[in-house]
Every structure is written in C-alpha cells, then in structure tokens.
Design a protein around this motif. Sequence first.
Motif, PDB file in Angstrom:
ATOM      1  N   GLN A   1     -70.536  36.023 -52.239  1.00 53.39           N
ATOM      2  CA  GLN A   1     -70.104  37.103 -51.435  1.00 53.39           C
ATOM      3  C   GLN A   1     -68.540  37.311 -51.484  1.00 53.39           C
ATOM      4  O   GLN A   1     -68.024  36.509 -52.235  1.00 53.39           O
ATOM      5  CB  GLN A   1     -70.296  36.860 -49.851  1.00 53.39           C
ATOM      6  N   PRO A   2     -67.772  38.116 -50.960  1.00 52.03           N
ATOM      7  CA  PRO A   2     -66.359  38.185 -51.264  1.00 52.03           C
ATOM      8  C   PRO A   2     -65.758  36.950 -50.828  1.00 52.03           C
ATOM      9  O   PRO A   2     -64.699  36.476 -51.568  1.00 52.03           O
ATOM     10  CB  PRO A   2     -65.963  39.388 -50.249  1.00 52.03           C
TER      11      PRO A   2
ATOM     12  N   LEU B   1     -73.391  32.642 -50.233  1.00 49.42           N
ATOM     13  CA  LEU B   1     -74.739  32.526 -49.514  1.00 49.42           C
ATOM     14  C   LEU B   1     -75.700  31.751 -50.426  1.00 49.42           C
ATOM     15  O   LEU B   1     -76.388  32.217 -51.198  1.00 49.42           O
ATOM     16  CB  LEU B   1     -74.892  33.954 -48.912  1.00 49.42           C
ATOM     17  N   ASN B   2     -76.322  30.613 -49.766  1.00 51.43           N
ATOM     18  CA  ASN B   2     -77.465  30.045 -50.575  1.00 51.43           C
ATOM     19  C   ASN B   2     -78.447  29.774 -49.399  1.00 51.43           C
ATOM     20  O   ASN B   2     -78.482  29.562 -48.206  1.00 51.43           O
ATOM     21  CB  ASN B   2     -77.102  28.655 -50.730  1.00 51.43           C
TER      22      ASN B   2
ATOM     23  N   LEU C   1     -69.837  38.281 -41.309  1.00 50.16           N
ATOM     24  CA  LEU C   1     -70.530  37.638 -42.609  1.00 50.16           C
ATOM     25  C   LEU C   1     -71.415  38.575 -43.455  1.00 50.16           C
ATOM     26  O   LEU C   1     -72.500  38.911 -43.076  1.00 50.16           O
ATOM     27  CB  LEU C   1     -71.094  36.365 -42.171  1.00 50.16           C
ATOM     28  N   SER C   2     -70.885  38.738 -44.437  1.00 48.30           N
ATOM     29  CA  SER C   2     -71.707  39.546 -45.643  1.00 48.30           C
ATOM     30  C   SER C   2     -72.645  38.806 -46.313  1.00 48.30           C
ATOM     31  O   SER C   2     -72.817  37.556 -46.369  1.00 48.30           O
ATOM     32  CB  SER C   2     -70.814  40.284 -46.468  1.00 48.30           C
ATOM     33  N   THR C   3     -74.222  39.523 -46.303  1.00 50.18           N
ATOM     34  CA  THR C   3     -75.133  38.975 -46.926  1.00 50.18           C
ATOM     35  C   THR C   3     -75.810  39.501 -48.112  1.00 50.18           C
ATOM     36  O   THR C   3     -76.966  39.096 -48.209  1.00 50.18           O
ATOM     37  CB  THR C   3     -76.190  38.656 -45.785  1.00 50.18           C
TER      38      THR C   3
ATOM     39  N   ARG D   1     -77.202  41.376 -41.481  1.00 45.97           N
ATOM     40  CA  ARG D   1     -78.301  41.867 -42.284  1.00 45.97           C
ATOM     41  C   ARG D   1     -78.446  43.251 -42.220  1.00 45.97           C
ATOM     42  O   ARG D   1     -79.644  43.598 -42.429  1.00 45.97           O
ATOM     43  CB  ARG D   1     -79.283  40.951 -42.116  1.00 45.97           C
ATOM     44  N   TYR D   2     -77.710  43.855 -41.504  1.00 46.53           N
ATOM     45  CA  TYR D   2     -78.221  45.576 -41.294  1.00 46.53           C
ATOM     46  C   TYR D   2     -77.361  46.535 -42.050  1.00 46.53           C
ATOM     47  O   TYR D   2     -77.873  47.588 -42.102  1.00 46.53           O
ATOM     48  CB  TYR D   2     -78.260  45.736 -39.746  1.00 46.53           C
ATOM     49  N   ASP D   3     -76.245  46.015 -42.627  1.00 46.17           N
ATOM     50  CA  ASP D   3     -75.349  47.022 -43.164  1.00 46.17           C
ATOM     51  C   ASP D   3     -74.756  46.233 -44.306  1.00 46.17           C
ATOM     52  O   ASP D   3     -73.813  45.503 -44.408  1.00 46.17           O
ATOM     53  CB  ASP D   3     -74.191  47.456 -42.199  1.00 46.17           C
TER      54      ASP D   3
END
Length: 304
Positions: free
Chosen positions: A205-206, A210-211, A190-192, A181-183
Amino acid sequence: MNKIISSIVAFVTLVLAVFGIGRVDYTGEFQQRSWMASISDEALISEISIPGTHDSCALYEPIHPSAKCQNYTIKDQLEMGVRFLDIRGVALIKKIGMVHGPIYQARKLDYILDECYSFLKENPTETIIMSVKEDLSIGDSIGRFISLVDKYISANSDMWFTENRLPTLGEVRGKIVLFNRYDGSSGFGLSTAPFRDNCSFSSPQPAYTLNVQDFYHIEKVEDKWALAEELFENCYNCQDRENNLFINFMSGYMGTIPDIVTVADGMIKNFSDYMAKAPKGCYGIVLFDFASPELCNSLIAKNF
C-alpha cells in the motif's frame, strides 16, 4: 437460478430476524474492556496482538451451519477484548444494513456504530479497527454504499481515524480506525486494494504492506492452518512492523452448502495449541469465527 435462491434465502432470513427468531442478546458477562490501557502510547497498531472477529454481525442463519459466524453481540465482543470488527453491509435506500452475503442480520450500521461509540466513550484507552465492506450489491450500488459510509463517518468525524497510515495507539485511543475494504480508489482510511480472494497474499500500500491469510473455501483444515501458522511466524519474526500489518483469518467453510462450524472448530483447536506454546510477542490481528473470552485472552496475553 442462484439469484432466485439467494433472494428466497434472504427473504426468509429477513422474516425470521424481524420477528426475533434466533435473536442474540447482550450478556454483559465479560471484563476485558480496557486491556489496551497497559500498552504504551508509542506502540503502533501493527505491533500489537489484537483479537478480531470475522463477519462480526453474522448472528443469524436460515440453515445451520451455513451463515452464523458469531455467538455474541458486538457489545459483548468488545467487552471480551475484540478490537477488530469485520463489518459487511448492503446499501439500502438511506441506511446500510448488515448482511452475511445474502443473509440479512437484523441490524443497521448506525446501530453498530452507536454501540462502538458508547464503548469507546466508556473506555477511552481503547481503539477499534473497523473493516468496512460491501458484501451484497443491489444493482449498481457501490457509489451509494460509499456515499452512505462517508455520511456515517462525517456525522461523528471526531470518533474516527481516517488517515492512510499505521497510527500509534496513543493517536487512536477512543477512536475507530477505518480499514477501508469498500473503496479501493480513495486512500480514505487504511488502504487495502487489491484485497485478493481466497488465499494468502502481501499487498503493498502507499504507506505500508498488508499481509493477509484469508484462505476460506477449503477441503482440509490442515491446509488452512499451515498458511495461518506461516503468517503467525512471519509476523512474530518481522523486523519491520512499522511498515507491515498482519491479518490472519481463522474463518472458512467446507462444501457447497457452507459448513462454517467444522472449520472454526479445527482452527480454534490449532490456534489454542499454538498459543499455549508461543512466546510473548506480536502475532498480528487475528479474526475468529465464534470468538470467545478464552481465545481473546490467549492472544491478548502475548502483549505482556
């Protein structure tokens, strides 16, 4: 004016924390150190009901009930069954300090990570999903925050899973899964992004969708619970958990001076009543304020 007030509050909390006022110590009372041992290696992390904590390091506050979110240390949380940690920090000169907004929490990230590494080495059947977020910025600090987190991870890279996909439990036993959650631009962990504010949302996400239910500034607990229950039902009935991750925040606050406890009490009661009637199955990752063994046990039990 708000910046001045925040600075004063932060300083007061820093002084209290440094002198150990309000310190929370490890108890060692809990026995859910290895509950994931009974879950198949083939299970995806998105197919497991997982207890978590919101603002996992928030043990201090200058004014009750404005900032404290947990009663137990990280080590106690892990031993009571928590497997998702919500880590929020500020970039200092060479370290990342733990904060809840402007409130310093008397710990650095390296201390928290050492606790997690020790726990995983002692309990190699387990995994920890760790959300990392810059919760307080000092100037243009996000670049420094990203650089510091990367250094922490690279120093113990064998302890981390940083791919941008939903892993099986077998792949990540004994490791920390980075929930980034920082970048928002990196795809590291895991991208968010975009992680929308103060609402329920689905964010493709790729590698997965995300739910999230994270409606936190509320007027009535019933309004938040309705959204939380909806996400529980969506998770339980989902036919494609291989591509969907569900995260349900039981946390929130009311009022201008945040009343965290009233929301937590109401959500805990609703959650406990719901779990008492809910069948076995997957209800996703559930983040609590004031996590307890009873809350963790009620969710863990749905896996078996």
